[in-house]
Design an enzyme around this catalytic site. Sequence first.
Site, PDB file in Angstrom:
ATOM      1  N   ASP A 104       0.855  -1.196   0.000  1.00  0.00           N
ATOM      2  CA  ASP A 104       0.000   0.000   0.000  1.00  0.00           C
ATOM      3  C   ASP A 104       0.892   1.247   0.000  1.00  0.00           C
ATOM      4  OD1 ASP A 104       0.958  -0.509   2.614  1.00  0.00           O
ATOM      5  OD2 ASP A 104      -0.801   0.376   3.576  1.00  0.00           O
ATOM      6  N   HIS A 146       9.669  -0.670   9.130  1.00  0.00           N
ATOM      7  CA  HIS A 146       8.626  -1.705   9.135  1.00  0.00           C
ATOM      8  C   HIS A 146       8.745  -2.621   7.910  1.00  0.00           C
ATOM      9  CE1 HIS A 146       6.596   0.296  12.429  1.00  0.00           C
ATOM     10  NE2 HIS A 146       6.424   1.402  11.724  1.00  0.00           N
TER      11      HIS A 146
HETATM   12  C1  BDR Z   1       2.667  -0.498   8.677  1.00  0.00           C
HETATM   13  O1  BDR Z   1       1.605   0.445   8.451  1.00  0.00           O
HETATM   14  C2  BDR Z   1       1.931   1.295   7.379  1.00  0.00           C
HETATM   15  O2  BDR Z   1       1.785   2.625   7.764  1.00  0.00           O
HETATM   16  C3  BDR Z   1       3.347   1.010   7.003  1.00  0.00           C
HETATM   17  O3  BDR Z   1       3.528   1.106   5.603  1.00  0.00           O
HETATM   18  C4  BDR Z   1       3.593  -0.386   7.501  1.00  0.00           C
HETATM   19  O4  BDR Z   1       3.249  -1.344   6.523  1.00  0.00           O
HETATM   20  C5  BDR Z   1       3.310  -0.202  10.008  1.00  0.00           C
HETATM   21  O5  BDR Z   1       2.375  -0.302  11.040  1.00  0.00           O
HETATM   22 CA    CA Z   2       2.891  -0.737   4.170  1.00  0.00          CA
END
Ligand code: BDR
Ligand code: CA
Length: 309
Positions: free
Chosen positions: A12, A242
């Site tokens: 995303d 992340h």
């Molecule tokens: C996840 O949420 C999104 O904001 C980031 O892309 C990551 O996949 C972290 O909590």
């Molecule tokens: Ca993400």
Amino acid sequence: MSAPTPIIIDTDPGVDDAMAILYALSDPAVELVGLTSVFGNVTGDRASRNARALLELAGSDLPVAEGAHRPVVQDLQPPADFVHGVEGFGEAMLPAPARAPDPRPAHDFIAEMLAERPGEITLVPVGPLTNIALALDAHPEITKLVKRVVVMGGAVRRVGNVNDFAEANIWQDPHAAATVFAADWPMTLVGLDVTEQIICTRADIAAMTGPSPRCGAFMAHAAEFYFRFHKDSADIDGCHLHDPAAVIAALDMSAFETVSAPLTVTLDGAEAGMTREGGDGPPIDICIGVDADAVLTRFRDHLSSGRLP
Ligand code: BDR
Ligand code: CA
């Protein structure tokens, strides 16, 4: 050197999604098969556009299959524009992509790719798990065709990042997460338990700009907004790593410590999206510890190796 690991990133995009995708394109241990897009950090339309624009920036003509625009059951939450900017890449803009998405919807694309190469491909979902749940519903045989599923999501032994209970990817579609966690396939969860231990700094991203001027300038510009969000919300000089951590876990688990347990997701109410060990499902390898330096070094060294334009 062993053969590269074929992966599909379900994404995303998203600033840290962009970091993960560019990283995947820069590490010779990865064979990126394609991307599938999903709503989350941005709308479903924007996710597809961003995924294609990012590949074009990097000079890649890999396919992008467009996926879900909304969760399987609950209402769509607004995009996280305060985290990733209105268009998903902070204040950085990319030109509209020249190429159209792959004609197949994401869940069919995933199933067809897995069927073409049984036992070879690792799925790396780094957004809400909607496309993966839809793929399981439409093509249950994929549990036997996938090599591994490495999910960025969840907060198992710590608080969430949307609220005290939930991590963003699981909170966006908890019903999809429950379907994915109930499937009997080899699965690893790379959640906030480890990703919040890895802090990527401005210097880590700036290291790209000399060797890879085009992608480096974009990534540094996009990350600035994300760094400001982390400073304002958590007083961090940098950002949590992340989505790139999930790509690295898909290649090599040596930096990660895991426990094996089923996972239960809270589906609604104030604690919707909460992930906890326990329940009736199959065991999942849940990351609970990480050698943050090892992950960050691998991320930075490949991104700044000059393999990207
Ligand atoms: C996840 O949420 C999104 O904001 C980031 O892309 C990551 O996949 C972290 O909590
Ligand atoms: Ca993400």
